[in-house]
Design a protein around this motif. Structure first.
Motif, short mmCIF file in Angstrom:
data_model
loop_
_atom_site.label_atom_id
_atom_site.label_comp_id
_atom_site.label_asym_id
_atom_site.label_seq_id
_atom_site.Cartn_x
_atom_site.Cartn_y
_atom_site.Cartn_z
N ALA A 135 49.21 100.63 75.24
CA ALA A 135 50.55 100.16 75.19
C ALA A 135 51.04 98.33 75.54
O ALA A 135 52.15 97.93 74.76
N ARG A 136 49.99 97.86 75.86
CA ARG A 136 50.62 96.01 75.90
C ARG A 136 50.37 95.28 74.59
O ARG A 136 50.96 94.48 74.60
N GLY A 137 49.87 95.92 74.06
CA GLY A 137 49.21 95.04 72.56
C GLY A 137 50.74 95.38 71.99
O GLY A 137 51.14 94.09 70.91
N SER A 138 52.45 95.69 72.26
CA SER A 138 53.53 95.63 71.77
C SER A 138 53.97 94.81 72.20
O SER A 138 54.91 94.16 71.61
N LYS A 139 53.54 93.73 73.24
CA LYS A 139 54.32 92.49 74.27
C LYS A 139 54.02 91.69 73.41
O LYS A 139 52.20 91.34 73.80
N VAL A 140 54.59 90.55 73.51
CA VAL A 140 53.99 89.21 73.44
C VAL A 140 52.67 88.68 74.18
O VAL A 140 53.75 88.77 75.83
N GLY A 141 51.96 87.82 73.74
CA GLY A 141 50.82 87.48 74.94
C GLY A 141 49.86 88.84 75.14
O GLY A 141 50.20 88.30 76.44
N TRP A 142 49.79 89.70 74.40
CA TRP A 142 48.72 90.72 74.59
C TRP A 142 47.33 90.29 74.47
O TRP A 142 46.98 90.17 76.03
N GLU A 143 47.37 88.97 74.02
CA GLU A 143 46.19 88.74 73.73
C GLU A 143 45.91 87.21 75.28
O GLU A 143 44.29 87.36 75.97
N ARG A 144 46.58 86.92 75.95
CA ARG A 144 46.57 86.13 76.42
C ARG A 144 46.16 87.39 77.87
O ARG A 144 44.89 87.26 78.65
N ARG A 145 46.62 88.61 78.51
CA ARG A 145 46.62 89.70 79.35
C ARG A 145 44.80 90.39 79.22
O ARG A 145 44.27 90.20 79.97
N SER A 146 44.39 90.39 77.73
CA SER A 146 43.13 91.15 77.65
C SER A 146 42.33 89.37 77.64
O SER A 146 41.20 90.61 78.30
N LEU A 147 42.47 88.38 77.48
CA LEU A 147 40.68 87.85 77.40
C LEU A 147 41.23 87.45 78.73
O LEU A 147 40.20 87.15 79.13
N ALA A 148 42.47 87.66 80.03
CA ALA A 148 41.86 87.52 81.14
C ALA A 148 41.36 88.86 81.94
O ALA A 148 39.76 88.10 83.12
N ARG A 149 41.41 89.77 81.04
CA ARG A 149 40.70 90.99 81.90
C ARG A 149 39.08 90.80 81.76
O ARG A 149 38.09 91.25 81.89
N LEU A 150 38.89 89.86 80.15
CA LEU A 150 37.25 89.78 79.51
C LEU A 150 36.95 88.91 79.28
O LEU A 150 35.41 89.10 80.12
N SER A 151 37.29 88.09 79.79
CA SER A 151 36.35 86.21 79.98
C SER A 151 36.05 86.31 81.32
O SER A 151 36.04 86.53 82.01
#
Length: 333
Positions: free
Chosen positions: A103-119
């Motif tokens: 659901a986060r994929g429809s929001k601007v900046g989704w990749e920053r949030r995803s990277l923060a969870r995984l990196s």
């Protein structure tokens, strides 16, 4: 189905008849263990299927040997990219983690949030597919495929969208079409802007005016493109051909035509863009512009591995597009 419990280091130690400390030394390649014991512990590790957790591994070595490919959602475009990256990762010592933002994929900046969870704990680097934010500062190496705003400071892989759109338009013009409709992609994507620009450039070079009444926004999705396509084809002076900015929009155009009693290609020619597998399976098989999607995924994986290794190289890879002629286009009748 019964899901087996995770094998722990203590399970390996108990089965091998050694201490947990000894197993730890074997797993981490430290000295101080007799070779016969190392061999026994390794046999038990293989027998039980023991794997150290990625989190624990990253704490010890600051590396997980896992690369991520992050997408807003899994759809035909990103799935083809994933196939290419998956094939290429087999040539390396890395493993590949595919992650959808949901659901986060429809929001601007989704990749920053995803990277923060995984990196830092799960991945050593990431491929971002059509990221909305170009500068993703997460302390991890990142490569972008087809970013929203086009190439910038971030290492990028894309294809020649402008030239591909000119190829598509010139194909229709070469068949004799002059009333050509255009169903564009998402206005916020550089790829969509380039495809429309290529369409307009080819029309201008052929000295054929673009009828703005035949231009619509389809949004790159079947469900969002079918309405605009139906609207376009319901006009009294409908187009004889439509260039849709991606294959899903082209397939939606074929569906809309069928719903209006029109036959493709006898009553309407349709050409798409991407060459996803669905394009060859549509009825009729879709003429389209091929993006080398799997090659793009493989190139992004290679670029990411080189960046992590400190290899100096060009950090922007642009691949050519080509026309794939099938059965959805014919001269106007």
């Amino acid at each position: 189905m019964e899901i087996p419990q995770r094998v722990k280091m203590s399970d390996v130690a108990r089965t091998a008849g050694v201490s947990v400390a000894t197993v730890s030394k074997v797993v981490n390649g430290r000295w101080g263990v007799a070779q016969s014991t190392v061999d026994r512990v390794q046999r038990v590790i293989e027998q039980l299927g023991y794997e150290a957790s990625l989190g624990a591994q990253s704490l010890r070595s600051q590396r997980t040997n896992v690369l991520g490919i992050l997408v807003a959602e899994f759809e035909p475009f990103s799935t083809e990219l994933l196939k290419g990256a998956s094939a290429e990762v087999e040539r390396t010592d890395y493993e590949l983690l595919a992650y959808a933002a949901g659901a986060r994929g429809s929001k601007v900046g989704w990749e920053r949030r995803s990277l923060a969870r995984l990196s830092g704990t799960l991945i050593d680097g990431a491929i971002l597919v059509t990221p909305t934010v170009v500068e993703a500062k997460q302390g991890v190496h990142v490569v972008a495929i087809d970013p929203h705003t086009g190439p910038s400071g971030m290492p990028t892989v894309d294809s020649d969208n402008f030239a591909g759109a000119m190829l598509a338009t010139n194909h229709l013009l070469g068949l004799g079409h002059r009333r050509i409709g255009f169903i564009g992609g998402r206005p916020d994507l550089e790829s969509a802007r380039l495809r429309e620009a290529g369409f307009r450039k080819a029309m201008a070079q052929a000295r054929v005016g673009v009828d703005e009444a035949l231009v619509r926004v389809g949004g790159y999705r079947t469900e969002s493109a079918e309405g605009p396509a139906r609207e376009l084809l319901s006009r009294a002076e409908r187009p004889t051909a439509v260039f849709a900015a991606n294959d899903l929009s082209a397939i939606a155009t074929v569906m809309a035509a069928r719903g209006l009693g029109l036959t493709v290609p006898d009553d309407l020619s349709v050409i798409g863009f991407d060459n996803v597998p669905e394009s060859a399976l549509s009825r009729p098989p879709l003429t389209t512009i091929k993006q080398p999607l799997q090659q793009m995924g493989a190139e992004a994986l290679r670029l990411l591995v080189d960046l992590i290794a400190g290899v100096e190289r060009d950090t922007h890879v642009r691949l050519p597009t080509e026309l794939v002629v099938r059965d959805s286009c014919t001269p106007p009748r």
